[in-house]
Design an enzyme around this catalytic site. Structure first.
Site, short mmCIF file in Angstrom:
data_model
loop_
_atom_site.label_atom_id
_atom_site.label_comp_id
_atom_site.label_asym_id
_atom_site.label_seq_id
_atom_site.Cartn_x
_atom_site.Cartn_y
_atom_site.Cartn_z
N LYS A 41 53.87 -17.47 -7.53
CA LYS A 41 55.21 -16.88 -7.72
C LYS A 41 55.25 -16.12 -9.04
O LYS A 41 54.40 -16.31 -9.91
CB LYS A 41 56.26 -18.00 -7.72
CG LYS A 41 56.12 -18.98 -8.89
CD LYS A 41 57.05 -20.17 -8.74
CE LYS A 41 56.89 -21.14 -9.91
NZ LYS A 41 57.63 -22.39 -9.69
N TYR A 274 63.16 -4.58 -38.96
CA TYR A 274 64.63 -4.64 -38.91
C TYR A 274 65.20 -5.86 -39.64
O TYR A 274 64.73 -6.97 -39.44
CB TYR A 274 65.11 -4.72 -37.46
CG TYR A 274 64.86 -3.47 -36.64
CD1 TYR A 274 65.27 -2.22 -37.09
CD2 TYR A 274 64.26 -3.58 -35.40
CE1 TYR A 274 65.04 -1.09 -36.31
CE2 TYR A 274 64.04 -2.46 -34.61
CZ TYR A 274 64.44 -1.21 -35.08
OH TYR A 274 64.22 -0.11 -34.30
C1 LIG Z 1 56.67 -23.42 -9.79
C2 LIG Z 1 56.53 -24.48 -8.80
C3 LIG Z 1 55.34 -25.23 -8.69
C4 LIG Z 1 54.23 -25.14 -9.69
O1 LIG Z 1 54.63 -25.75 -10.90
P1 LIG Z 1 53.60 -25.93 -12.10
O2 LIG Z 1 54.27 -26.84 -13.05
O3 LIG Z 1 53.38 -24.55 -12.66
O4 LIG Z 1 52.36 -26.48 -11.50
C5 LIG Z 1 55.22 -26.13 -7.65
N1 LIG Z 1 56.23 -26.28 -6.76
C6 LIG Z 1 57.38 -25.61 -6.85
C7 LIG Z 1 58.46 -25.85 -5.87
C8 LIG Z 1 57.58 -24.70 -7.88
O5 LIG Z 1 58.74 -24.04 -7.96
#
Ligand SMILES: *Cc1c(COP(=O)(O)O)cnc(C)c1O
Length: 389
Positions: A41, A274
């Site tokens: 993702k 800045y």
């Molecule tokens: C993002 C996510 C993961 C992976 O999580 P990590 O801590 O990066 O391993 C697994 N399951 C779901 C539903 C997620 O949203």
């Protein structure tokens, strides 16, 4: 027309050899019957979804995981045809029809989603593959225990009508990265109860799963039929409290580098960037690093972020601006074009994404994921031998 040469300004190097080795290290931690879902993702946490998905599949992952259906459909559109893909963050009106046509496994957490799935399956003329998500305590997405019997019942009726098949039952941890947190066993017990209810009612899931990276790394009793590591696959520890990547046999996949754009002498008492929150104490040299918060360098790390330049770790002097920041080189002279390494695996003395997370009061997940679209991803393969194991 001459082609524009690739930008010299900055790059995020993505070591796909390291990613494959990480997937293999994760596979070695789970029982042979447990599959690995590579969570890609958010553009693979900023690493590039398609190349990372392909590399993870080469290394033995059998499922891919995305948040949104659009992310999942983009993987299919890129030609990833065979791997199972689960997506879990649906909003009313999302493309269920295309999801069915693309053979996605689609997560349902509530009855509104079941309604949309049934309608889509009728339109497409094919059963949908769905997975039911239980809220065992995270309190975010997923179905509450009190609503579970109804959701399971409706899903089974739609399955009997040939509109869908329930391919999985799953949940997600709230505190798997906090060793011994009492919610872990509570969630696991509730997951067992909710599984038992669904299976007694007649669901025969292909996969049951709850483990994210920290659970994959430290809680074998949570592995079930499949684990869903994200951050660990990118070689970053889910939490410094659990250990370093090396403790788990993982290697960071992303390195973020820039080319120093300008080096100049500055007198004592000169304000830098800045707001003049940094003022030179002595006559010194300043190096300009052409990366800023538009590129995902956190402004919150102003005055704190570490950068390896000219053999020494320097600190961001003053504010991180949109496109650039300055380091005080303390009188050292480096050539413009010299590499400024913000983070990487750490073997060259460079900081890590975790060091930037500490400097910005956040987690390393956010550091790598927010590296912006203006930074080209350059794919390298530092451990090609990993391919042959
Ligand atoms: C993002 C996510 C993961 C992976 O999580 P990590 O801590 O990066 O391993 C697994 N399951 C779901 C539903 C997620 O949203």
């Amino acid at each position: 027309m001459s082609q524009t040469p690739p930008p010299r300004r900055a790059r995020a190097e993505i070591d796909l050899g390291a990613l494959r080795a990480n997937v293999r290290a994760l596979r070695a931690r789970v029982a042979p019957h447990s599959q690995v879902m590579a969570v890609v993702k958010a553009d693979a946490y900023g690493h590039g979804a398609v190349p990372c998905a392909r590399a993870a599949l080469e290394a033995g992952a059998t499922w891919l995981g995305t948040a949104t259906p659009h992310e999942a459909l983009a993987l299919r559109a890129a030609g990833i045809a065979d791997a199972r893909i689960l997506c879990w963050l649906w909003t009313p009106g999302d493309p269920w029809d295309q999801g069915i046509e693309a053979d996605l496994d689609m997560t349902v957490s509530g009855t509104w989603a079941l309604d949309e799935v049934r309608e889509a399956a009728r339109r497409v003329g094919r059963p949908a593959r769905i997975q039911l998500k239980a809220d065992t305590g995270l309190g975010r997405n997923g179905c509450q225990p009190a609503d579970w019997p109804q959701l399971v019942g409706e899903a089974l009726r739609a399955q009997e009508e040939g509109l869908l098949r329930v391919t999985g039952l799953w949940s997600h941890f709230a505190c798997a990265d906090e060793p011994g947190h009492p919610s872990i066993t509570r969630q696991l017990e509730l997951f067992h109860t909710m599984l038992e209810h669904a299976e007694k009612a007649g669901v025969a899931p292909e996969v049951r799963h709850i483990a994210n990276s920290p659970a994959t790394l430290t809680l074998p009793e949570t592995h079930f039929d499949l684990v869903r590591p994200g951050i660990a696959m990118y070689g970053v520890s889910p939490s410094p409290e659990l250990g370093t990547p090396a403790d788990f046999g993982l290697r960071p996949v992303m390195s973020l580098a820039a080319s120093v754009a300008l080096v100049k002498n500055a007198p004592a008492g000169h304000g830098v960037s800045y707001g003049h929150h940094y003022v030179t104490e002595h006559e010194t040299t300043l190096g300009l690093v052409p990366l800023g918060y538009a590129d995902g360098v956190p402004r919150h790390a102003s005055g704190r972020g570490p950068v390896l330049v000219g053999g020494k770790v320097r600190t961001v002097a003053g504010r991180v601006a949109m496109d650039q920041f300055v380091v005080d080189l303390g009188g050292d002279v480096v050539e413009p074009g010299t590499e400024a390494l913000l983070f990487g695996p750490g073997d060259r003395g460079e900081p890590t994404a975790q060091d930037w997370a500490d400097a910005a009061d956040t987690i390393a997940y956010e550091i790598v994921t927010r590296i912006g679209a203006r930074v080209p991803r350059v794919y390298i393969d530092e451990s090609p031998d990993a391919r042959d194991h």
